[in-house]
Design a protein around this motif. Structure first.
Motif, PDB file in Angstrom:
ATOM      1  N   TRP A 287      35.768  58.302 -65.151  1.00 14.30           N
ATOM      2  CA  TRP A 287      35.868  56.847 -65.359  1.00 14.30           C
ATOM      3  C   TRP A 287      36.564  56.548 -66.678  1.00 14.30           C
ATOM      4  O   TRP A 287      37.389  55.638 -66.753  1.00 14.30           O
ATOM      5  CB  TRP A 287      34.467  56.200 -65.334  1.00 14.30           C
TER       6      TRP A 287
ATOM      7  N   LEU B 218      36.028  48.791 -63.287  1.00 20.77           N
ATOM      8  CA  LEU B 218      35.620  49.767 -62.289  1.00 20.77           C
ATOM      9  C   LEU B 218      34.160  49.424 -61.941  1.00 20.77           C
ATOM     10  O   LEU B 218      33.326  49.358 -62.843  1.00 20.77           O
ATOM     11  CB  LEU B 218      35.694  51.133 -62.948  1.00 20.77           C
TER      12      LEU B 218
ATOM     13  N   ASP C 276      33.698  50.002 -56.237  1.00 14.09           N
ATOM     14  CA  ASP C 276      34.556  51.185 -56.153  1.00 14.09           C
ATOM     15  C   ASP C 276      33.738  52.422 -55.802  1.00 14.09           C
ATOM     16  O   ASP C 276      34.204  53.319 -55.112  1.00 14.09           O
ATOM     17  CB  ASP C 276      35.252  51.408 -57.502  1.00 14.09           C
ATOM     18  N   GLU C 277      32.501  52.487 -56.330  1.00 11.94           N
ATOM     19  CA  GLU C 277      31.643  53.648 -56.069  1.00 11.94           C
ATOM     20  C   GLU C 277      30.200  53.179 -56.019  1.00 11.94           C
ATOM     21  O   GLU C 277      29.878  52.068 -56.469  1.00 11.94           O
ATOM     22  CB  GLU C 277      31.808  54.702 -57.185  1.00 11.94           C
TER      23      GLU C 277
ATOM     24  N   GLN D  53      40.229  56.464 -66.488  1.00 14.76           N
ATOM     25  CA  GLN D  53      40.849  55.379 -65.706  1.00 14.76           C
ATOM     26  C   GLN D  53      41.376  54.244 -66.596  1.00 14.76           C
ATOM     27  O   GLN D  53      42.124  53.394 -66.137  1.00 14.76           O
ATOM     28  CB  GLN D  53      39.828  54.752 -64.749  1.00 14.76           C
TER      29      GLN D  53
END
Ligand code: SAM
Length: 156
Positions: free
Chosen positions: A92, A69, A118-119, A95
Protein backbone atom coordinates in the motif's frame (compact mmCIF):
# COMPACT_ATOMS: atom_id res chain seq x y z
CA UNK A 1 1.36 7.63 3.42
CA UNK A 2 -1.32 8.68 5.90
CA UNK A 3 -4.10 6.43 7.12
CA UNK A 4 -7.66 7.14 8.16
CA UNK A 5 -9.96 4.76 10.01
CA UNK A 6 -13.58 5.62 9.28
CA UNK A 7 -15.86 3.83 11.73
CA UNK A 8 -19.63 3.77 11.97
CA UNK A 9 -20.33 4.36 15.65
CA UNK A 10 -19.79 7.21 18.02
CA UNK A 11 -18.85 7.74 21.65
CA UNK A 12 -16.35 4.94 22.21
CA UNK A 13 -16.17 3.75 25.83
CA UNK A 14 -13.11 5.01 27.69
CA UNK A 15 -11.25 1.70 27.55
CA UNK A 16 -11.56 1.66 23.75
CA UNK A 17 -10.65 5.33 23.33
CA UNK A 18 -7.58 4.97 25.56
CA UNK A 19 -6.43 1.75 23.89
CA UNK A 20 -6.90 3.18 20.42
CA UNK A 21 -5.05 6.35 21.38
CA UNK A 22 -2.15 4.29 22.74
CA UNK A 23 -1.63 2.51 19.38
CA UNK A 24 -2.33 5.66 17.36
CA UNK A 25 0.47 7.43 19.26
CA UNK A 26 2.88 4.51 18.90
CA UNK A 27 2.13 4.36 15.16
CA UNK A 28 2.44 8.08 14.58
CA UNK A 29 6.03 8.24 13.35
CA UNK A 30 5.54 5.28 10.97
CA UNK A 31 1.93 5.74 9.86
CA UNK A 32 -0.13 8.75 10.97
CA UNK A 33 -3.60 7.36 11.72
CA UNK A 34 -6.70 9.52 12.03
CA UNK A 35 -10.00 8.23 13.42
CA UNK A 36 -13.23 9.54 11.91
CA UNK A 37 -16.46 8.43 13.56
CA UNK A 38 -19.62 8.34 11.49
CA UNK A 39 -23.10 8.65 12.97
CA UNK A 40 -25.04 5.36 12.79
CA UNK A 41 -28.25 5.28 10.77
CA UNK A 42 -31.53 5.47 12.71
CA UNK A 43 -33.00 2.08 13.59
CA UNK A 44 -36.07 1.08 15.58
CA UNK A 45 -39.80 0.79 15.18
CA UNK A 46 -40.98 1.70 11.68
CA UNK A 47 -37.39 2.25 10.57
CA UNK A 48 -35.98 0.39 7.62
CA UNK A 49 -32.65 -1.26 8.52
CA UNK A 50 -31.56 -1.29 4.87
CA UNK A 51 -32.17 2.46 4.76
CA UNK A 52 -30.13 2.95 7.94
CA UNK A 53 -27.22 0.98 6.45
CA UNK A 54 -27.44 2.93 3.18
CA UNK A 55 -27.40 6.23 5.14
CA UNK A 56 -24.27 5.05 6.99
CA UNK A 57 -22.68 4.15 3.65
CA UNK A 58 -23.40 7.61 2.24
CA UNK A 59 -21.76 9.23 5.28
CA UNK A 60 -18.74 6.94 5.03
CA UNK A 61 -18.26 7.70 1.32
CA UNK A 62 -18.63 11.44 2.01
CA UNK A 63 -15.78 11.19 4.56
CA UNK A 64 -13.31 9.78 1.98
CA UNK A 65 -10.47 12.04 0.97
CA UNK A 66 -9.73 12.09 -2.75
CA UNK A 67 -8.77 8.76 -4.40
CA UNK A 68 -7.60 6.84 -1.34
CA UNK A 69 -6.94 3.14 -1.26
CA UNK A 70 -10.02 1.75 0.51
CA UNK A 71 -9.90 -1.37 2.68
CA UNK A 72 -13.04 -2.62 4.41
CA UNK A 73 -12.81 -4.47 7.71
CA UNK A 74 -15.15 -7.39 7.12
CA UNK A 75 -15.46 -10.90 8.56
CA UNK A 76 -15.82 -12.15 4.95
CA UNK A 77 -12.59 -10.48 3.82
CA UNK A 78 -9.05 -11.84 3.54
CA UNK A 79 -7.76 -13.27 6.85
CA UNK A 80 -4.16 -12.04 6.59
CA UNK A 81 -1.62 -13.14 9.15
CA UNK A 82 0.28 -10.30 10.84
CA UNK A 83 3.22 -10.98 8.51
CA UNK A 84 0.91 -10.83 5.48
CA UNK A 85 -0.58 -7.59 6.77
CA UNK A 86 2.94 -6.15 6.96
CA UNK A 87 3.45 -7.17 3.31
CA UNK A 88 0.14 -5.51 2.39
CA UNK A 89 1.20 -2.36 4.23
CA UNK A 90 4.45 -2.29 2.30
CA UNK A 91 2.50 -2.75 -0.94
CA UNK A 92 0.00 0.00 0.00
CA UNK A 93 2.86 2.38 0.79
CA UNK A 94 4.21 1.76 -2.70
CA UNK A 95 0.90 2.87 -4.25
CA UNK A 96 1.47 6.50 -3.26
CA UNK A 97 -2.12 6.92 -2.08
CA UNK A 98 -3.54 7.51 1.35
CA UNK A 99 -5.03 4.48 3.06
CA UNK A 100 -8.59 4.39 4.36
CA UNK A 101 -9.87 1.54 6.53
CA UNK A 102 -13.62 1.20 7.02
CA UNK A 103 -15.58 -0.36 9.88
CA UNK A 104 -19.27 -0.93 9.17
CA UNK A 105 -22.41 -0.60 11.25
CA UNK A 106 -24.59 -3.23 12.97
CA UNK A 107 -25.57 -4.86 9.67
CA UNK A 108 -22.15 -4.45 8.07
CA UNK A 109 -21.16 -2.27 5.11
CA UNK A 110 -23.57 -0.64 2.68
CA UNK A 111 -23.51 -1.99 -0.90
CA UNK A 112 -22.10 1.32 -2.20
CA UNK A 113 -19.21 1.02 0.24
CA UNK A 114 -18.49 -2.57 -0.78
CA UNK A 115 -18.51 -1.47 -4.43
CA UNK A 116 -15.94 1.27 -3.67
CA UNK A 117 -13.56 -0.97 -1.70
CA UNK A 118 -10.22 -1.99 -3.18
CA UNK A 119 -9.56 -4.75 -0.63
CA UNK A 120 -11.25 -6.39 2.33
CA UNK A 121 -9.51 -7.43 5.55
CA UNK A 122 -10.93 -10.05 7.94
CA UNK A 123 -9.71 -10.24 11.55
CA UNK A 124 -10.99 -13.82 11.57
CA UNK A 125 -14.30 -15.66 11.26
CA UNK A 126 -15.72 -14.36 14.56
CA UNK A 127 -18.10 -11.41 14.41
CA UNK A 128 -16.50 -8.81 16.66
CA UNK A 129 -18.14 -5.75 18.23
CA UNK A 130 -17.26 -2.72 16.12
CA UNK A 131 -15.48 -0.93 18.99
CA UNK A 132 -13.18 -3.90 19.49
CA UNK A 133 -12.47 -3.97 15.75
CA UNK A 134 -11.04 -0.43 15.78
CA UNK A 135 -8.76 -1.38 18.67
CA UNK A 136 -7.52 -4.65 17.14
CA UNK A 137 -7.03 -3.01 13.73
CA UNK A 138 -4.93 -0.22 15.29
CA UNK A 139 -2.79 -2.74 17.19
CA UNK A 140 -2.26 -4.88 14.07
CA UNK A 141 -1.31 -1.83 11.99
CA UNK A 142 1.21 -0.93 14.70
CA UNK A 143 2.54 -4.50 14.68
CA UNK A 144 2.84 -4.47 10.87
CA UNK A 145 4.59 -1.08 10.84
CA UNK A 146 6.94 -2.24 13.61
CA UNK A 147 7.86 -5.33 11.55
CA UNK A 148 8.64 -3.19 8.52
CA UNK A 149 10.82 -0.93 10.71
CA UNK A 150 12.66 -3.95 12.20
CA UNK A 151 11.40 -2.92 15.62
CA UNK A 152 11.38 -5.84 18.12
CA UNK A 153 7.67 -5.44 19.08
CA UNK A 154 6.64 -8.45 17.01
CA UNK A 155 7.96 -11.85 17.93
CA UNK A 156 6.43 -14.63 15.86
C1 SAM B 1 -21.11 -5.86 14.47
S1 SAM B 1 -20.19 -5.96 13.02
C2 SAM B 1 -21.41 -6.19 11.76
C3 SAM B 1 -21.76 -7.60 11.55
C4 SAM B 1 -22.61 -7.77 10.31
N1 SAM B 1 -23.64 -8.73 10.59
C5 SAM B 1 -21.81 -8.20 9.11
O1 SAM B 1 -22.19 -9.18 8.51
O2 SAM B 1 -20.81 -7.57 8.76
C6 SAM B 1 -19.72 -4.28 12.70
C7 SAM B 1 -18.48 -4.13 11.86
O3 SAM B 1 -17.37 -4.65 12.57
C8 SAM B 1 -16.39 -5.12 11.64
N2 SAM B 1 -16.09 -6.52 11.97
C9 SAM B 1 -16.75 -7.34 12.83
N3 SAM B 1 -16.16 -8.54 12.89
C10 SAM B 1 -15.09 -8.48 12.06
C11 SAM B 1 -14.07 -9.41 11.69
N4 SAM B 1 -14.03 -10.65 12.16
N5 SAM B 1 -13.13 -8.99 10.82
C12 SAM B 1 -13.15 -7.73 10.32
N6 SAM B 1 -14.09 -6.82 10.63
C13 SAM B 1 -15.05 -7.19 11.48
C14 SAM B 1 -16.96 -4.93 10.26
O4 SAM B 1 -16.48 -3.73 9.72
C15 SAM B 1 -18.45 -4.85 10.53
O5 SAM B 1 -19.10 -4.13 9.51
Amino acid sequence: MKAKLIAVGERAPRWVAEGFEEYRKRLSHWLPLELVEVEPGVRGKNRDVARATADEGARVLAALSKSPLVVTLDGRGRPWSSEQLAQRLEHWRGQGRDLVLLIGGPEGHADDVLARADESWSLGPLTLPHMLVRLVAAEQLYRAAAMLANHPYHRA
